[in-house]
Structure formats: C-alpha cells, structure tokens
Design a protein around this motif. Structure first.
Motif, PDB file in Angstrom:
ATOM      1  N   GLU A   1       0.829  -1.215   0.000  1.00  0.00           N
ATOM      2  CA  GLU A   1       0.000   0.000   0.000  1.00  0.00           C
ATOM      3  C   GLU A   1       0.860   1.261   0.000  1.00  0.00           C
ATOM      4  O   GLU A   1       0.446   2.298  -0.497  1.00  0.00           O
TER       5      GLU A   1
ATOM      6  N   ALA B   1       2.328   2.733  -4.359  1.00  0.00           N
ATOM      7  CA  ALA B   1       1.457   3.887  -4.603  1.00  0.00           C
ATOM      8  C   ALA B   1       2.244   4.956  -5.349  1.00  0.00           C
ATOM      9  O   ALA B   1       3.471   5.023  -5.256  1.00  0.00           O
ATOM     10  N   TYR B   2       1.519   5.799  -6.062  1.00  0.00           N
ATOM     11  CA  TYR B   2       2.139   6.924  -6.747  1.00  0.00           C
ATOM     12  C   TYR B   2       2.180   8.125  -5.800  1.00  0.00           C
ATOM     13  O   TYR B   2       1.658   8.094  -4.688  1.00  0.00           O
ATOM     14  N   THR B   3       2.802   9.184  -6.259  1.00  0.00           N
ATOM     15  CA  THR B   3       2.780  10.475  -5.579  1.00  0.00           C
ATOM     16  C   THR B   3       1.336  10.834  -5.206  1.00  0.00           C
ATOM     17  O   THR B   3       0.438  10.660  -6.024  1.00  0.00           O
ATOM     18  N   PRO B   4       1.113  11.328  -4.015  1.00  0.00           N
ATOM     19  CA  PRO B   4      -0.267  11.528  -3.540  1.00  0.00           C
ATOM     20  C   PRO B   4      -0.995  12.729  -4.131  1.00  0.00           C
ATOM     21  O   PRO B   4      -1.455  13.604  -3.404  1.00  0.00           O
ATOM     22  N   TYR B   5      -1.138  12.749  -5.459  1.00  0.00           N
ATOM     23  CA  TYR B   5      -1.881  13.838  -6.087  1.00  0.00           C
ATOM     24  C   TYR B   5      -3.373  13.743  -5.824  1.00  0.00           C
ATOM     25  O   TYR B   5      -4.083  14.737  -5.900  1.00  0.00           O
ATOM     26  N   GLN B   6      -3.880  12.518  -5.584  1.00  0.00           N
ATOM     27  CA  GLN B   6      -5.310  12.356  -5.320  1.00  0.00           C
ATOM     28  C   GLN B   6      -5.466  12.130  -3.814  1.00  0.00           C
ATOM     29  O   GLN B   6      -5.335  11.010  -3.331  1.00  0.00           O
ATOM     30  N   PRO B   7      -5.706  13.187  -3.055  1.00  0.00           N
ATOM     31  CA  PRO B   7      -5.686  13.050  -1.597  1.00  0.00           C
ATOM     32  C   PRO B   7      -6.708  12.052  -1.055  1.00  0.00           C
ATOM     33  O   PRO B   7      -6.468  11.421  -0.027  1.00  0.00           O
ATOM     34  N   GLU B   8      -7.809  11.867  -1.772  1.00  0.00           N
ATOM     35  CA  GLU B   8      -8.835  10.938  -1.266  1.00  0.00           C
ATOM     36  C   GLU B   8      -8.314   9.504  -1.219  1.00  0.00           C
ATOM     37  O   GLU B   8      -8.820   8.679  -0.452  1.00  0.00           O
ATOM     38  N   LEU B   9      -7.318   9.201  -2.066  1.00  0.00           N
ATOM     39  CA  LEU B   9      -6.791   7.833  -2.125  1.00  0.00           C
ATOM     40  C   LEU B   9      -5.386   7.745  -1.560  1.00  0.00           C
ATOM     41  O   LEU B   9      -4.681   6.771  -1.788  1.00  0.00           O
ATOM     42  N   SER B  10      -4.937   8.784  -0.853  1.00  0.00           N
ATOM     43  CA  SER B  10      -3.526   8.842  -0.458  1.00  0.00           C
ATOM     44  C   SER B  10      -3.330   9.326   0.964  1.00  0.00           C
ATOM     45  O   SER B  10      -2.258   9.818   1.301  1.00  0.00           O
ATOM     46  N   GLN B  11      -4.360   9.220   1.810  1.00  0.00           N
ATOM     47  CA  GLN B  11      -4.201   9.777   3.154  1.00  0.00           C
ATOM     48  C   GLN B  11      -3.095   9.082   3.944  1.00  0.00           C
ATOM     49  O   GLN B  11      -2.490   9.684   4.831  1.00  0.00           O
ATOM     50  N   GLY B  12      -2.817   7.815   3.636  1.00  0.00           N
ATOM     51  CA  GLY B  12      -1.748   7.108   4.344  1.00  0.00           C
ATOM     52  C   GLY B  12      -0.403   7.751   4.093  1.00  0.00           C
ATOM     53  O   GLY B  12       0.321   8.135   5.023  1.00  0.00           O
ATOM     54  N   THR B  13      -0.067   7.900   2.813  1.00  0.00           N
ATOM     55  CA  THR B  13       1.196   8.543   2.448  1.00  0.00           C
ATOM     56  C   THR B  13       1.231   9.978   2.953  1.00  0.00           C
ATOM     57  O   THR B  13       2.234  10.434   3.510  1.00  0.00           O
TER      58      THR B  13
ATOM     59  N   VAL C   1      -2.972  17.116   2.467  1.00  0.00           N
ATOM     60  CA  VAL C   1      -2.917  17.336   1.017  1.00  0.00           C
ATOM     61  C   VAL C   1      -1.570  17.981   0.678  1.00  0.00           C
ATOM     62  O   VAL C   1      -0.995  18.670   1.518  1.00  0.00           O
TER      63      VAL C   1
END
Lengths: 556, 454
Positions: free
Chosen positions: B92, B96-108, B305
């Motif tokens: 996970e 993952a990619y760079t967290p440009y989509q905050p809704e899918l990247s709160q972990g990172t 974000v």
C-alpha cells in the motif's frame, strides 16, 4: 488558531487516524538498544540540546499506526492504476528481495572499488543494457530521478555548445504538449524556452518549428510517443530540422514503455535521452520516490556525461574477471548527487531486464500498447477522442458532459460534468483515476495508461466503470459532483491548506488541538470494482463546496 | 510471459475490437527502417536464475554484515530496527504513486506530514518539505532558495571547506548555468575567515554541523554576523548528532539541510537516500519540493494534502523554482518510522552510544606510536587521525588481514591532508571491533594473519 480549526474538532467527523504524536506517552519507547560497552566519555554540556520532541511510543503502536495508515492509500498491489504518463505497472516482488540482499544493501559507497566489484559489475552491465535498448553510445546512472536526468541532458547540451565555442546557442524548443519538467529544466540550466504548437493531429507543427530554428537554438526536447500518446509522424523531419540548424535532440524517455524493441531513439537520431526506471523498468514509485533517471547519449555527448560512471579499468584475462572502477568522463558536467545514483533502484531494474531479455521487453511494449488501444476502442463513441488514431501505451480522451445544459440562472445546480468529477467518481468504483487536465493542450483531458500487466478482465472492468459514469453524468450530475463517496476522506479543501499552511504538528510551533478520539472504522480503499453502486441518499450529502483549484498532474 | 497476463484468446479478442490483425500493425506510425530493431540483450531468464545471478553479484561484495566498518564520510552504518523495513514492504505504501489524489492517499500524506513534523522537532525549524534526492541535492536546492529570495541581487555563496566535498561539487553542478558564484572552500578557511568574506553580494553562507571532519565548530555569533550582512545561513547537519547537540534553529540557521540516510535507511552503495530540508516560515513559500499540509475534507474531517502546489514545475513550468517532481517518499517514510520507534529517548541514546564509542576509539588510537588524533575541537562520531603512512596502504592491511573496512582517505579531496584518515564509529561498532582496530593499526608494520570477522 482560527475559528475554522475549532469547527474541525467541534462536531466534525473524527480524524481517520491520530497523529503518531497523539499516541505518545511520556517515558514510553520502542527502541531496544544496548548500554555502552566502552567507558562513557564526558558529554560537552554547553553544546547539548535541552529537549527533543519526538513521539514516545512502543513498537506495536508504531506497527499498528502505520498499518492503519497504509489502508488509506490506493496502490498497484490493490488495483488498476491507469495514471497516464506514470506507467503504473506491477512491481515484481523478486526485485524487492534482490535490492535487500545484504551484499547490496550493506555496501558502503566509499569502500575501495576492489571490495564492491559485484555492485560495479551490475552497474556496468545495466549501463550497457540501457545503451542497447536506446541505441545510444553511453549511459550514466547518476540521475536520481527523471527530472534530474533531464537536467543532466540539458546541461550536457549547454556544455557541448560552450565547448564548441558557440555560447550564443541558449534556446531550447519545447512542444506545447510537453511535461512541465521540460521548460522548468531548461530554466534551471540557465537557458531560454521557446514553445512550438502541435497541429490538429497531435504532431509538432513543422512549419512553426522551421520558423523558430536558427543559430540560437541549443536543442529541442520532445517526448516519444508524445504526451497525447501518439508517435510523432514527422519525427525524422523534426530531428533533421533541429540538426540542420545546429541543435541537438533530447528525448524525454517518460514514455519508453511504448518503445522497447519497437524503435531505438539513437537510431531515430536523438543525441540524448533519459529513462525513468520507476516507470519503464518496474521499480516502485514508493508514494512519490525514490525514482531513478539514467541518461543515455550518442557519441557527441559521451565526454560530457555526469559522473562518476562505471568503466572497465583492467580487461582481465581468461582466469581473471575484468576490474571495474568509477571514472569521471573527460568533460563531465559534474556530479548530480553524492555517490553514484540510486543503486537500490538499479538492482531492481537489472532484475527486471534480466528476467525479460530482448524478446520479453518487446512483449512488454506490445501488450502495453495493445491494452491502451483496446480501452481506447471501447471508450470511443462515449468519450470524445481529440486524436482519433492508433495510440502508443496511453491515450487522451475528454471528460466533459452536459456543457450545453449549464445552468444560467442563480440557484440552479449546474449539470456540467468535468474531467475532475469523472476522476473522483472512478474512485467510488474502486479505480485510481487517470491523469487529468494533462496534457494542457486538450481541455478536460483524461490521460489513460493501463500498462501491460493488466489483464483483459481488468481493462474490461475499467471500461465498464467509465461507461457507467458517462451514463450517470447524464442522469445524476450531483452524484458525480459529490464524488467520491466511499473513500476515507471526501474532496479536500486545498485552498485552506495553502492559506493556513499547517505543515507540522510540533507542539511548540503549531498549536494543534489534541485529538482525543481514537481512529475510526473507515473502510479501506481496497473496494473491489463495484458492479452495482447504491444511489447515495442526497439528503445526507453536504452542500456542494467550491471546487479546489486542482492543477494538472505531472509525471515523476 | 513474465508479468504479462494475456492469453492467446485475449490477444485475439482485443485486436479484433481495435480493428487490426496483429500486434505489429499497432506500430505502423514508426518509421519502417527503424521499426523492430534487435536489442542485443541476453535471453530472458527464469525468476530463480535471476535470483542466483544477483545473489552471486551480491556475495562478491565486501559488506558491513561480515566486516567491521569504520567508514563514514557521508554514509553511515547505523542500526535499523526491523519494524522499519516491515512498514516499507507494505504494498500500500511502496506501490502507490505520488499523492496527487488526496482521497486515495491519506496514508502517504499523513506519514509525510508526521515526517515533516519530526524533522522540524529535530532541527528546531518551523517547516520542512517532503524531501529531496539526498543531502547533496538539498544543499543545491538551498542555494536556489537563496537565489530566488534575493531575486538575483545577491549572487555570492560562501562555502566552508569543511562541508562534504561531494555536496559542494553538486551545488556547483546545479548552478553552472545560473549566476551564483561559490567562494570560500579552496583553502582552509575557518569560521571567522568565512565571516570576513561576508559582503552585500552574499546570499548564503554554508557550514556543516558537525563538519566533514566530525567536529563541532564554535558557531556562536555566526548567525548574527550573517544576518547583519543581510545574508542567509545554511547548516548541513547529521540528523543523529541532533539527538544530542543544540538545534540549528537555536544557532540561528535559516535553512537546514542534510542526509537522512542515518535515519533507518541502508548503505545500499550510496542510494536511494533522503535529502531533508527545513527552514522558517519566511522562506517556506520559496522552497522547492513537495510539502504536505493539514486541511479538512468537505465533511470537515481532518485531511492532508500536498500544498503550495503553484510553486511546482507542472503548473509554473519555466517559472518554477525547480524542476523537481519526485521526492524520496518511501525514504521519508523510513525516516518517519525510524524516528517514531526510536522516539525521544532512543535517538538520544543512539547519539550517546556513537559519542562514547567514537571517543573510546579516539583515545585508544591516540595512544599508538605514530598516530595522533585531532582533538582540537569537540567531535561527535567521526574524527581525524594522522597516520604514519598513506591511508590507502593501511586500509589494505586492515581489510586483508583483519577483516576491517578502514576509514576515509582525506587526501582524496584535501591534498594537504596526506596520511589523514577520517574514522567513523557508530553504535554498531563493538568494543571488540574498536580494540581490534587499534591493535591492527599498532601492528601496521608487521601484519600477522589475524582472521577477524563478526
């Protein structure tokens, strides 16, 4: 703190997960360390710090905290990630094991080269392989990422013209479809950018290109296939034009997943290019790095490569293997980072190329292109395709519906659907959205790159979701405007983040209210693609917020 | 076919939907004479064959898990708790990619926010970014910040000669096309000498803390002098040393950069590492690289974000501060987990262990005939030994006869430091290893075949 922060803690939903600092208890530690086995020296009291505000947590606190956080991420290991220009292919598990072998992971970079011949042999072989794949004369593995590879390439072009006594060549031509790194890199190298437009077919406008060519041109940067996902049909004419006016050609290798075994940039006439090992050669993106951006050059630029590079310093014999060493190219632009590159990424890329061989890499590209064209063909007719022809490993379509139904009177909701709405709604179907609003020359762009590691079933499931969303766009625009509904958090307020600028929770700097609510049970984002999504109860939805000013998505 | 899942039936069905007859037909736009070249690569191998080949290459290296190592000079053999690697291996996070989509990247995003918070605490600064490629490029980016800050009106950068030579080289590489001039590091300039070089053209003064020779320079009054000249002060720091010593914030630094590798990241032959970058509120809007900020989602729930995005290349293009896109996200996560598990007392203890062991080693070596340790200033985990013969010769003996990876040969970058060895001692070096090192050095003229390995 402002009033708005108070509302966050008063009545707002609890945080997904407390900050690690909020889990702290004075006196607790997760570190199991020995006492000194030597006599203790006297510490220089006047030089010591008074306090150190790190968390005080146990090992199990740490494990659970980060495991919970991991569940709020979307990742390739969980599902389809068609992020155009980013090549989100499967990251083989073997590669992770190889990079962690103690004989690689525990080698110090400044050891005598006689003690790290295995590491140097691997790098030397990888340099040769990357030269073979690109048809170039030499490779430096130094750049830590694609953007640094680009920077190295442009510095080499600059150094080449300076060495030729031609300091007036200070302009780099960049197509308007280019990645943002291209103009940014040019400026960093102290050169000027001139943009050339694309024609209606997505190709560089040759007439406009010829107009700007002259004796100030240092070179041109171009992505192949271009950022619209298509092979430039005039590529040979473009290269001829630039070479004809004394410039050098730079190929942005972001899209090499469409090129392996198909065409070699060196054969096409390029003088320099960079790779993104974290795209084409499967090294993981790591949530934003580390990357690796080796740079490959033709004969003209060999002496200018960033160094050190790995060379054979003694050929050896039948009984003795060759001796590898680190050398600085004759007119090198210099070092780009400490040591020799992101070695751990090089090990992974080596494993990837070794397992595929030449035929396997060609298979990779062919299937990446097959998947992209298959999805393109299936979405055609529903989503407008500004460039309607066979694509490379990615393609661009437009996510824009209901523009003609745009509400004119105040008080009525707009039914217009934008690329951002489609991107966010895809999350509810269990997919990562495509890159949106890039390339900049296509309004409402959705740039879709499936990669070769996705099966026909994955591609079909994604297509079905896209078609379902297009249908929803006509029937229930609010549903899309309010999406995503099933993610750990909803659309976030980016304006507030930039305005209030809370960048750390260090207690004596940011007075962040303590969080007394434990983590909440929010479903992880591993939702399987849902065939039948429930219609949300509109009454439970909050009033629609102003849309964040979301920028385009770059590559990395 | 390796990682490609397609069956013959899949291919056939997909080609039909596309409307072409073969895979080859998908590439008609590529110039025919250059299409489908032979690549000149070896045949593909099975997974086990690749593992054997790489295992063989790895085993041919001399690595710290079989040898005692006293080599540092910018990369260090520190202890890494097991939990760090276990978190890093969560798919996970690493797929993952760079967290440009905050809704899918709160972990990172939350992990980076926590990393930024810990770097602020460690350095005593107000803001930290999500990282640069390594310590050297962090310094290069600090120079860029100074350039942007003064809008080209100040172009001089004063570099202490005791800043890591590779960092200074990288700063120069980055700025070969800009108008920044680097001075100060050609000779043996001391801190007061550097202060004397300050003038109205100076944008930035850079010192290292501890310096490249492991020493803590007297920095009292430095920040004041730099600020009185209207310039900025940048400190290159060792994060482990900050477990013990006063923060750069207390010492008046405007920018703090350094190599985060000691914070839970393996030596890995020089990379990937972690460039950290911290500063104060007045400069934060001018720094490069990604920054994560706290905000709320549409329901008022706390969320994170990437913020201050308009500084970045994808939006600003040629007007961006830097072309940087990737940070070292996974390495920042490693440092975040490391600092969490070490915590307030653990990091201090690691720093103290380094300090005590380095001082014990220095004392033992200083007693030896022909060897002298530079004790003119306080030092942390590295120190300089003047030896009776060239360092390369001593290192050969240490490796071949004692199983010890010796120190760094300072004459490589400092010609007037012939026969000077920079030794690094960390919590990983046992008393036994240190005693063996001292014994080996004492017998450098009469090497006996002592097979030491731990």
């Amino acid at each position: 703190m402002t009033d708005e922060t108070t509302t966050t803690t008063n009545g707002a939903p609890p945080p997904l997960e407390p900050l690690i600092y909020d889990l702290s208890s004075p006196g607790r530690t997760g570190a199991i360390l020995p006492d000194p086995d030597v006599p203790e020296a006297t510490l220089p009291d006047s030089l010591l710090r008074d306090r150190l505000d790190l968390p005080e947590v146990s090992e199990i606190d740490v494990v659970r905290h980060f495991l919970r956080l991991s569940r709020f991420n979307y990742s390739i290991d969980q599902g389809f990630y068609p992020l155009g220009s980013c090549t989100m292919k499967y990251n083989p598990k073997l590669n992770e094991d190889m990079a962690r072998l103690p004989g690689f992971a525990q080698v110090h970079p400044l050891q005598d080269p006689s003690t790290n011949q295995g590491a140097l042999a691997l790098m030397h072989e990888l340099q040769n392989w990357l030269a073979a794949i690109s048809g170039m004369a030499g490779v430096s593995l130094q750049p830590a990422a694609g953007a640094q590879g680009e920077f190295a390439g442009i510095l080499m072009i600059r150094a080449y013209h300076l060495a030729n006594g031609d300091p007036g060549r200070n302009v780099i031509i960049v197509p308007d479809s280019a990645h943002g790194t291209n103009p940014a890199t040019t400026a960093m190298a102290g050169l000027k950018v001139v943009e050339v437009p694309s024609d209606a077919n997505g190709d560089v406008d040759l007439d406009k290109l010829r107009e700007v060519c002259g004796d100030t041109i240092a070179g041109m940067m171009i992505t192949v296939p271009n950022t619209l996902g298509v092979f430039e049909r005039n590529i040979e004419a473009i290269i001829e034009t630039i070479h004809g006016c004394g410039g050098l050609m730079y190929m942005d290798g972001a899209n090499m997943n469409a090129m392996m075994g198909i065409a070699r940039p060196g054969d096409l006439g390029f003088d320099v290019m960079h790779y993104n090992l974290h795209k084409t050669f499967s090294t993981p993106h790591g949530g934003g790095g580390p990357g690796s951006g080796p740079v490959a050059v033709g004969e003209k630029l060999l002496p200018f490569l960033p160094g050190p590079v790995v060379s054979v310093v003694d050929e050896g014999s039948e009984d003795e293997p060759p001796l590898y060493g680190l050398t600085m190219p004759e007119k090198s632009i210099g070092r780009l980072k400490a040591f020799y590159g992101n070695f751990g990424m090089l090990v992974r890329a080596f494993a990837y190329i070794a397992i595929h061989g030449a035929a396997g890499l060609k298979d990779v590209t062919q299937h990446a292109v097959l998947n992209a064209n298959y999805i393109r063909a299936r979405l055609k007719g529903t989503y407008p395709m500004p460039i309607d022809r066979i694509c490379g490993h990615e393609f661009v379509c437009q996510g824009h519906f209901g523009a003609d139904e745009k509400a004119g009177e105040s008080g009525t909701e707009s039914h217009e659907i934008h690329a951002l709405d489609i991107a966010k709604r895809l999350m509810d179907y269990g997919f990562h959205p495509p890159t949106n609003y890039f390339p900049l020359i296509v309004p409402e762009a959705l740039l879709i790159e499936p990669t070769e590691t996705e099966s026909k079933e994955s591609c079909d499931a994604f297509v079905e979701a896209m078609l379902a969303i297009a249908k929803e766009a006509g029937e229930n625009a609010d549903l899309l405007h309010n999406a995503p509904l099933t993610t750990p958090v909803g659309r976030v307020d980016e304006v507030r983040a930039a305005k209030q600028l809370v960048l750390c929770c260090k207690p004596d700097i940011a007075d962040v209210p303590s969080v007394d609510v434990p983590s909440v049970d929010v479903p992880p984002v591993v939702e399987p693609p849902a065939a039948d999504l429930p219609t949300p109860d509109d009454s439970s939805l909050p009033a629609k917020q102003a849309e964040p000013d979301e920028g385009p998505e770059p590559k990395s | 076919m390796t990682y490609i899942p397609h069956t013959d039936a899949d291919r056939e069905a997909m080609l039909k939907v596309i409307g072409v007859d073969s895979l080859a037909e998908l590439f008609d736009a590529v110039p025919a004479e250059h299409r489908f070249p032979a690549l000149g690569l070896p045949e593909g191998m099975s997974e086990m064959e690749v593992a054997w080949e790489l295992g063989g290459l790895a085993n041919s290296n001399v690595a710290a898990h079989h040898f005692a190592i006293f080599l540092g000079a910018g990369a260090y053999n520190h202890f890494i708790p097991s939990v760090v690697n276990h978190v890093l291996l969560r798919g996970e996070f690493y797929t993952a990619y760079t967290p440009y989509q905050p809704e899918l990247s709160q972990g990172t995003l939350q992990a980076i926010y926590e990393y930024q918070s810990m770097m602020c605490a460690l350095t005593g600064m107000e803001a930290a970014n999500a990282s640069h490629y390594d310590g050297a490029t962090s310094l290069a980016e600090a120079v860029t910040v100074a350039r942007v800050h003064y809008r080209g009106k100040r172009t001089k950068v004063i570099l202490s000669p005791s800043v890591n030579p590779e960092y200074r080289a990288v700063a120069r590489t980055y700025h070969q096309g800009s108008d920044m001039k680097f001075v100060g590091d050609k000779g043996n300039a001391t801190i007061p000498d550097l202060i004397d070089m300050l003038d109205e053209d100076t944008a930035l003064l850079v010192v290292s803390y501890p310096n490249f020779f492991g020493q803590i320079d007297e920095l009292g009054g430095l920040a004041q002098a730099v600020h009185e000249a209207g310039a900025l002060l940048c400190m290159v720091v060792d994060p482990i040393a900050l477990g013990l010593f006063k923060t750069p914030g207390e010492l008046g630094a405007d920018i703090v950069v350094g190599e985060g590798q000691p914070l839970g990241i393996p030596l890995s032959f020089g990379g990937p590492y972690l460039g950290f970058f911290a500063t104060n509120q007045t400069l934060v809007r001018k720094i490069a690289g990604r920054i994560v900020g706290e905000t709320i989602d549409k329901n008022g729930r706390r969320a994170f974000v990437m913020t201050l995005r308009p500084r970045e290349q994808d939006i600003r293009r040629e007007k961006a501060t830097s072309n940087i896109c990737t940070n070292q996200g996974l390495m920042a996560l490693a440092a975040c987990v490391y600092m969490s598990v070490m915590g307030k007392t653990g990091l201090r203890k690691v720093a103290e262990l380094c300090y005590h062991k380095a001082h014990y080693a220095a004392e033992q070596i200083n007693k030896l005939d022909g060897f002298s340790v530079d004790t003119s200033k306080p030092f942390f985990k590295e120190f300089v030994v003047t030896c009776p013969k060239p360092v390369a010769e001593l290192n050969d003996v240490l490796l071949d006869h004692w199983g010890i990876i010796g120190g760094y040969d300072l004459s490589q970058h400092y010609p007037d430091r012939a026969n000077q060895m920079l030794l690094a001692v960390t919590e990983m070096n046992t008393k036994d290893e240190i005693d063996t090192l001292a014994e080996a050095l004492s017998q450098h003229d009469t090497p006996h075949h002592h097979d030491h390995a731990h």
